[in-house]
Write a protein that holds these residues in place. Structure first.
Motif, short mmCIF file in Angstrom:
data_model
loop_
_atom_site.label_atom_id
_atom_site.label_comp_id
_atom_site.label_asym_id
_atom_site.label_seq_id
_atom_site.Cartn_x
_atom_site.Cartn_y
_atom_site.Cartn_z
N UNK A 13 0.84 -1.18 0.00
CA UNK A 13 0.00 0.00 0.00
C UNK A 13 0.88 1.24 0.00
N UNK A 14 0.31 2.34 -0.53
CA UNK A 14 1.06 3.60 -0.51
C UNK A 14 1.26 4.04 0.93
N UNK A 15 2.45 4.55 1.27
CA UNK A 15 2.71 4.93 2.66
C UNK A 15 1.89 6.13 3.08
N UNK A 16 1.74 6.26 4.37
CA UNK A 16 1.10 7.45 4.92
C UNK A 16 1.94 8.66 4.55
N UNK A 17 1.28 9.79 4.37
CA UNK A 17 2.01 11.01 4.02
C UNK A 17 3.16 11.27 4.96
N UNK A 193 16.54 8.87 17.90
CA UNK A 193 16.52 8.86 16.45
C UNK A 193 15.66 7.70 15.94
N UNK A 194 15.29 6.79 16.86
CA UNK A 194 14.49 5.62 16.50
C UNK A 194 13.03 5.77 16.92
N UNK A 195 12.62 6.98 17.30
CA UNK A 195 11.23 7.20 17.72
C UNK A 195 10.28 6.82 16.59
N UNK A 196 9.08 6.38 16.94
CA UNK A 196 8.09 5.99 15.95
C UNK A 196 6.77 6.69 16.24
N UNK A 197 6.12 7.17 15.19
CA UNK A 197 4.81 7.76 15.38
C UNK A 197 3.75 6.66 15.35
N UNK A 198 2.48 7.01 15.31
CA UNK A 198 1.43 6.00 15.38
C UNK A 198 1.37 5.11 14.14
N UNK A 230 7.60 0.64 8.43
CA UNK A 230 6.42 1.22 9.05
C UNK A 230 5.28 0.20 9.06
N UNK A 231 4.08 0.63 9.42
CA UNK A 231 2.96 -0.31 9.56
C UNK A 231 2.56 -0.95 8.23
N UNK A 232 2.97 -0.34 7.11
CA UNK A 232 2.68 -0.92 5.79
C UNK A 232 3.85 -1.71 5.23
N UNK A 233 4.92 -1.83 6.02
CA UNK A 233 6.09 -2.57 5.55
C UNK A 233 7.05 -1.76 4.72
N UNK A 234 6.91 -0.45 4.76
CA UNK A 234 7.77 0.42 3.96
C UNK A 234 9.02 0.81 4.74
N UNK A 235 10.16 0.85 4.06
CA UNK A 235 11.41 1.31 4.65
C UNK A 235 11.67 2.75 4.22
#
Length: 247
Positions: A13-17, A193-198, A230-235
């Motif tokens: 899927x396309x990543x979140x903005x 530097x490894x913080x993650x948003x929702x 990320x949650x969609x598997x995007x790097x």
């Protein structure tokens, strides 16, 4: 899309903005109308110390208006340093919050009233209160291109990795502001530097989405993980390619 990712991988899927703007912060000061203010709040907002002193002989120093603002809120938002000093020295409450759950310190920071903010911090104002969107004073400080307010907050134990309701730390927001000095400052002060948003995006993903090469270099220098997904598997590489920054 298939041409870009011609490596036999499953289409994702396309990543979140990549944006990470600050929610709920359209501007700084209060929109004030005389008819909505009592005499005490009007004197505080207008910087009329003599009138304020006179009124406080009969009125309560922490009096709330219809929006749950104290005189200190209004004085801080308008940079009325004389009023702020007088109220604080006369033991007003520093951490009461208005209808947006913002304290006088948060209003001083939001309105870039540095002298007022420093005075509040030096007298015990809490830098880690959160507003209705879970923004702290440090989140609000990122909206100022100068890092001086952020410096003051961290010197008074503000949480550098506090997350708002979107999961953004101040570092995320500094990246979206393309403020290299502030990004580097936060990282030097121990921001993750490894913080993650929702959406499980990292600061590196946000910077890559905007093609901010200098920010990318700073983050990599501090050990940003290029393999995180990320949650969609995007790097981060996927973010670069989909955003048109192949190089």
């Amino acid at each position: 899309m298939k041409k870009i990712f011609g490596f036999g991988r499953k289409r994702k899927e396309q990543p979140v903005s990549g944006s990470a703007s600050l929610p709920g912060v359209p501007g700084g000061g209060y929109e004030l109308r005389d008819k909505d203010l009592g005499k005490l709040h009007r004197a505080a907002a207008g910087g009329d110390l003599g009138k304020l002193q006179q009124l406080l002989k009969k009125q309560e120093i922490n009096q709330l208006d219809k929006a749950n603002r104290t005189p200190l809120h209004l004085a801080c938002a308008n940079g009325c340093t004389e009023i702020v000093t007088y109220l604080v020295d006369n033991k007003c409450k520093l951490n009461l919050c208005d209808n947006d759950n913002r304290s006088p310190l948060m209003k001083a920071i939001q309105c870039q009233q540095e002298i007022c903010a420093i005075y509040l911090l030096e007298h015990g104002a809490d830098p880690n209160l959160v507003d209705v969107n879970s923004n702290t004073a440090l989140h609000l400080a990122v909206c100022n291109p100068n890092i001086s307010l952020a410096v003051q907050l961290l010197e008074h134990d503000a949480d550098v990795d506090a997350q708002n309701q979107e999961g953004y730390t101040p570092l995320f927001l500094a990246i979206t502001e393309n403020n290299q000095e502030m990004v580097d400052f936060f990282l030097k002060k121990g921001a993750s530097v490894h913080a993650r948003d929702k959406s499980k995006r990292t600061p590196l993903m946000i910077s890559v989405s905007g093609g901010e090469f200098n920010l990318i270099k700073i983050l990599l220098r501090y050990g940003a993980d290029v393999s995180h997904k990320d949650e969609n598997g995007w790097t981060a590489e996927d973010y670069a390619l989909i955003s048109g920054y192949a190089r």
